[in-house]
Enzyme design. Structure first.
Site, mmCIF file in Angstrom:
data_model
loop_
_atom_site.group_PDB
_atom_site.id
_atom_site.type_symbol
_atom_site.label_atom_id
_atom_site.label_comp_id
_atom_site.label_asym_id
_atom_site.label_seq_id
_atom_site.Cartn_x
_atom_site.Cartn_y
_atom_site.Cartn_z
ATOM 1 N N ASN A 164 38.922 50.293 35.218
ATOM 2 C CA ASN A 164 39.215 50.847 33.888
ATOM 3 C C ASN A 164 38.472 50.147 32.751
ATOM 4 O O ASN A 164 38.037 50.785 31.804
ATOM 5 C CB ASN A 164 40.725 50.889 33.638
ATOM 6 N N GLY A 240 44.473 45.034 39.452
ATOM 7 C CA GLY A 240 44.415 46.371 40.029
ATOM 8 C C GLY A 240 45.819 46.920 40.203
ATOM 9 O O GLY A 240 46.766 46.492 39.525
ATOM 10 N N THR A 242 49.547 47.930 41.780
ATOM 11 C CA THR A 242 50.631 47.130 42.360
ATOM 12 C C THR A 242 50.610 47.201 43.889
ATOM 13 O O THR A 242 50.825 46.184 44.565
ATOM 14 C CB THR A 242 51.980 47.614 41.784
ATOM 15 N N GLU A 262 47.326 40.635 38.537
ATOM 16 C CA GLU A 262 47.556 41.421 37.314
ATOM 17 C C GLU A 262 47.638 42.876 37.740
ATOM 18 O O GLU A 262 46.624 43.469 38.116
ATOM 19 C CB GLU A 262 46.394 41.218 36.335
ATOM 20 N N CYS A 296 45.755 49.280 31.125
ATOM 21 C CA CYS A 296 47.058 48.870 31.664
ATOM 22 C C CYS A 296 48.063 48.603 30.547
ATOM 23 O O CYS A 296 49.263 48.581 30.786
ATOM 24 C CB CYS A 296 46.883 47.639 32.532
ATOM 25 N N GLU A 475 46.742 35.080 32.995
ATOM 26 C CA GLU A 475 45.336 34.800 32.707
ATOM 27 C C GLU A 475 45.233 34.394 31.238
ATOM 28 O O GLU A 475 46.215 34.363 30.527
ATOM 29 C CB GLU A 475 44.498 36.052 32.964
HETATM 30 P P1 NAD Z 1 43.013 49.348 42.858
HETATM 31 O O1 NAD Z 1 44.144 48.465 43.211
HETATM 32 O O2 NAD Z 1 42.827 50.608 43.585
HETATM 33 O O3 NAD Z 1 41.626 48.576 42.976
HETATM 34 C C1 NAD Z 1 41.389 47.344 42.325
HETATM 35 C C2 NAD Z 1 40.370 46.564 43.130
HETATM 36 O O4 NAD Z 1 40.962 46.216 44.374
HETATM 37 C C3 NAD Z 1 39.102 47.336 43.436
HETATM 38 O O5 NAD Z 1 37.999 46.472 43.359
HETATM 39 C C4 NAD Z 1 39.345 47.779 44.871
HETATM 40 O O6 NAD Z 1 38.167 48.011 45.595
HETATM 41 C C5 NAD Z 1 40.096 46.590 45.431
HETATM 42 N N1 NAD Z 1 40.883 46.880 46.628
HETATM 43 C C6 NAD Z 1 41.367 48.064 47.033
HETATM 44 N N2 NAD Z 1 42.013 47.937 48.209
HETATM 45 C C7 NAD Z 1 41.940 46.628 48.550
HETATM 46 C C8 NAD Z 1 42.429 45.866 49.644
HETATM 47 N N3 NAD Z 1 43.110 46.418 50.644
HETATM 48 N N4 NAD Z 1 42.194 44.538 49.659
HETATM 49 C C9 NAD Z 1 41.527 43.940 48.638
HETATM 50 N N5 NAD Z 1 41.013 44.622 47.588
HETATM 51 C C10 NAD Z 1 41.228 45.955 47.539
HETATM 52 O O7 NAD Z 1 43.163 49.602 41.284
HETATM 53 P P2 NAD Z 1 42.274 50.535 40.383
HETATM 54 O O8 NAD Z 1 42.648 51.958 40.673
HETATM 55 O O9 NAD Z 1 40.865 50.103 40.457
HETATM 56 O O10 NAD Z 1 42.799 50.132 38.922
HETATM 57 C C11 NAD Z 1 43.888 50.729 38.307
HETATM 58 C C12 NAD Z 1 45.116 49.829 38.383
HETATM 59 O O11 NAD Z 1 44.811 48.555 37.832
HETATM 60 C C13 NAD Z 1 46.270 50.352 37.578
HETATM 61 O O12 NAD Z 1 47.443 50.203 38.321
HETATM 62 C C14 NAD Z 1 46.307 49.436 36.362
HETATM 63 O O13 NAD Z 1 47.555 49.303 35.751
HETATM 64 C C15 NAD Z 1 45.857 48.158 36.957
HETATM 65 N N6 NAD Z 1 45.350 47.262 35.929
HETATM 66 C C16 NAD Z 1 46.105 46.168 35.595
HETATM 67 C C17 NAD Z 1 45.664 45.310 34.608
HETATM 68 C C18 NAD Z 1 46.456 44.099 34.223
HETATM 69 O O14 NAD Z 1 45.920 43.243 33.547
HETATM 70 N N7 NAD Z 1 47.707 43.978 34.627
HETATM 71 C C19 NAD Z 1 44.454 45.556 33.961
HETATM 72 C C20 NAD Z 1 43.718 46.685 34.323
HETATM 73 C C21 NAD Z 1 44.173 47.534 35.320
#
Ligand code: NAD
Length: 495
Positions: A164, A240, A242, A262, A296, A475
């Site tokens: 994002n 990423g 939850t 996060e 997020c 962070e």
């Molecule tokens: P995602 O969890 O699908 O992916 C995030 C990262 O994790 C990507 O690089 C992905 O390739 C990797 N990943 C996926 N499966 C994995 C696995 N099994 N093992 C290790 N890594 C793996 O999330 P997304 O769709 O890219 O992002 C959206 C989410 O991120 C939303 O839920 C959003 O709320 C959250 N987010 C949170 C924050 C925060 O600071 N809390 C900030 C931005 C986004």
């Protein structure tokens, strides 16, 4: 059929291939395989992403292990110099980074130019200087001696980031990890890899020593999973979803890796009837729909006190319905494309769910088809829904798109109950001119970040993160430097 195949092969061959950045070199994945990277504004592939796997992570970890002794023994000042060079070089290539981020993600170029890339520049600059002021503690024991606490880098660390805010969040992890003296194996989202690739070019340009930062592209289930499993990676900083956080924790926690997670959010935006209405309204437009609602920290559950509910509804819906959804290069675009076709479909499925749950769509709720080359792009009209129970799925699950719900409330007690009712606890926004109430509500909100009469004002020194299913750890500022170091207490007797 043969012609179609030939066109496809030609097309694939003419597309730019990204490379992994391992041990200072830009190299293809061991598998030799690539997959498509999509331009969400047009709905077509435009470059190829390395389909890396454990073998590439093994190479990256080996490089990072070899680089660690020298990097961790460099003076802080010398590490800081490298990071300032990275920051300055991104600044010099600003236009290129802005266009790449917008093309990859679908966000308006204007947003990438004002938020994403400047913030990545600041992240490197901030941690390049923060490390110079990072002091450890000392505890004197009268008559006995003194304790002092050393802060040592951990070794090889893993950084995994989402799509994002691609470079913004990638650099938010990498910068403190490097500043603290660790070497890094990093994985950007496979949905938005381009600016991470440009960052690897920058690292080469400024002469970052080989192996200090390694960037491996590819799928989460292969590359991310290999990072979670690798015994040499001693800490993982992840941002990423939850669900993904749970998977990573289930693998890494039994290996006793340090974890910073996060995760998702479902943030309340609480509007009391004594607020500054105009300021609240314009900020609520941003907190609802900035980056197509894919931040997020966006406030997707809007709670409005009964006295101003109708006034708010009329003014908000009118403003939202006039929002300009356009291609990301249009300087007038207020919303661009959402990041991918599956994500667009997920968001629209939540609008259907909201209707099934008894909600009324006041504006939006549908895909927007633009003209010409953008007609296959993934655009959604900003959407406002009312009439839902606070505890229905639409109001409890993260949608992560340009969709908000509006719900009236009677008093503080009722809104606190609704605001704190989800599994998440990332951030909240409160609008009131009553100082006592502002403090009281901030205190009662079960989340990591509260903005009062504002939204997304970020001071990089402050702790950033969530409670409950929104994550573990913080962070930002010295919190990040503490995460990326191990504390070692030393006691010296004075007898
Ligand atoms: P995602 O969890 O699908 O992916 C995030 C990262 O994790 C990507 O690089 C992905 O390739 C990797 N990943 C996926 N499966 C994995 C696995 N099994 N093992 C290790 N890594 C793996 O999330 P997304 O769709 O890219 O992002 C959206 C989410 O991120 C939303 O839920 C959003 O709320 C959250 N987010 C949170 C924050 C925060 O600071 N809390 C900030 C931005 C986004």
């Amino acid at each position: 059929m043969l012609i179609l195949l030939t066109i496809q092969v030609f097309y694939a061959e003419s597309m730019k291939k990204l490379h992994n950045y391992i041990n200072g070199e830009l190299i293809p994945p061991v598998s030799g395989d690539y997959f498509d990277n999509y331009d969400p504004s047009r709905g077509i592939p435009y470059s190829l992403i390395p389909d890396s796997d454990k073998r590439d992570i093994d190479l990256a970890v080996e490089a990072a292990k070899n680089a660690f002794p020298e990097w961790s023994n460099l003076s802080k000042e010398a590490r800081s110099e490298f990071m300032l060079k990275i920051s300055n070089r991104i600044q010099e290539r600003m236009d290129e980074f802005v266009k790449a981020e917008s093309l990859d993600n679908g966000k308006p170029e204007k947003l990438a130019a004002h938020v994403d890339i400047p913030r990545a520049v600041s992240n490197f600059k901030f941690f390049a200087t923060a490390i110079l002021h990072f002091a450890s503690e000392s505890h004197y024991m009268e008559g006995l001696g003194v304790n002092y606490t050393l802060r040592k880098p951990i070794g090889v660390v893993g950084c995994i980031s989402p799509w994002n805010l691609p470079l913004y969040l990638f650099s938010w992890k990498i910068a403190p990890a490097l500043a603290a003296g660790n070497t890094v194996v990093a994985k950007p989202s496979e949905i938005t890899p381009m600016t991470a690739y440009l960052l690897s070019e920058v690292c080469k340009e400024v002469g970052l020593p080989n192996g200090v930062l390694n960037i491996v592209h590819g799928m989460g289930a292969k590359v991310g999973d290999a990072i979670s499993h690798d015994v040499n990676i001693k800490a993982i900083s992840f941002t990423g979803g939850t669900q993904t956080g749970k998977i990573i924790a289930s693998i890494a926690a039994p290996m006793f890796k340090k974890l910073s997670l996060e995760l998702g959010g479902k943030n309340p935006n609480i509007i009391f009837d004594d607020c500054d209405f105009d300021k609240m309204l314009s900020t609520t437009m941003r907190s609802s729909f900035a980056n197509q609602g894919q931040i997020c920290l966006c406030g997707s559950r809007i709670f409005i006190q009964e006295g101003i509910f109708e006034k708010f509804k009329k003014a908000f819906v009118e403003k939202v319905s006039k929002s300009i959804v356009s291609n990301p290069t249009d300087p007038n675009a207020q919303l661009g494309a959402v990041v991918s076709k599956p994500h667009m479909e997920k968001i629209l499925s939540y609008v259907e769910l909201a209707k099934e749950e008894g909600g009324t769509v006041l504006t939006g709720g549908e895909r927007v088809i633009l003209d010409g080359e953008y007609k296959e792009g993934y655009y959604i009209r900003p959407t406002v829904i009312e009439g839902l129970e606070y505890n229905c799925r639409t109001n409890q699950e993260e949608i992560f798109g340009p969709v908000v719900t509006i719900t009236p409330f009677k008093d503080e007690e009722e809104v606190m109950m609704m605001a704190n009712s989800t599994q998440y606890g990332l951030s909240a926004t409160v609008w009131t001119n009553n100082l006592n109430r502002a403090h009281r509500v901030a205190d009662q909100l079960n989340c990591g970040i509260v903005w009062i009469n504002s939204w997304l004002v970020r001071d990089l020194r402050t702790p950033f993160g969530g409670t409950k299913a929104s994550g573990v750890g913080r962070e930002g500022g010295f919190e990040a430097l503490r995460f990326f170091t191990e504390a070692k207490n030393v006691f010296i007797s004075n007898e």
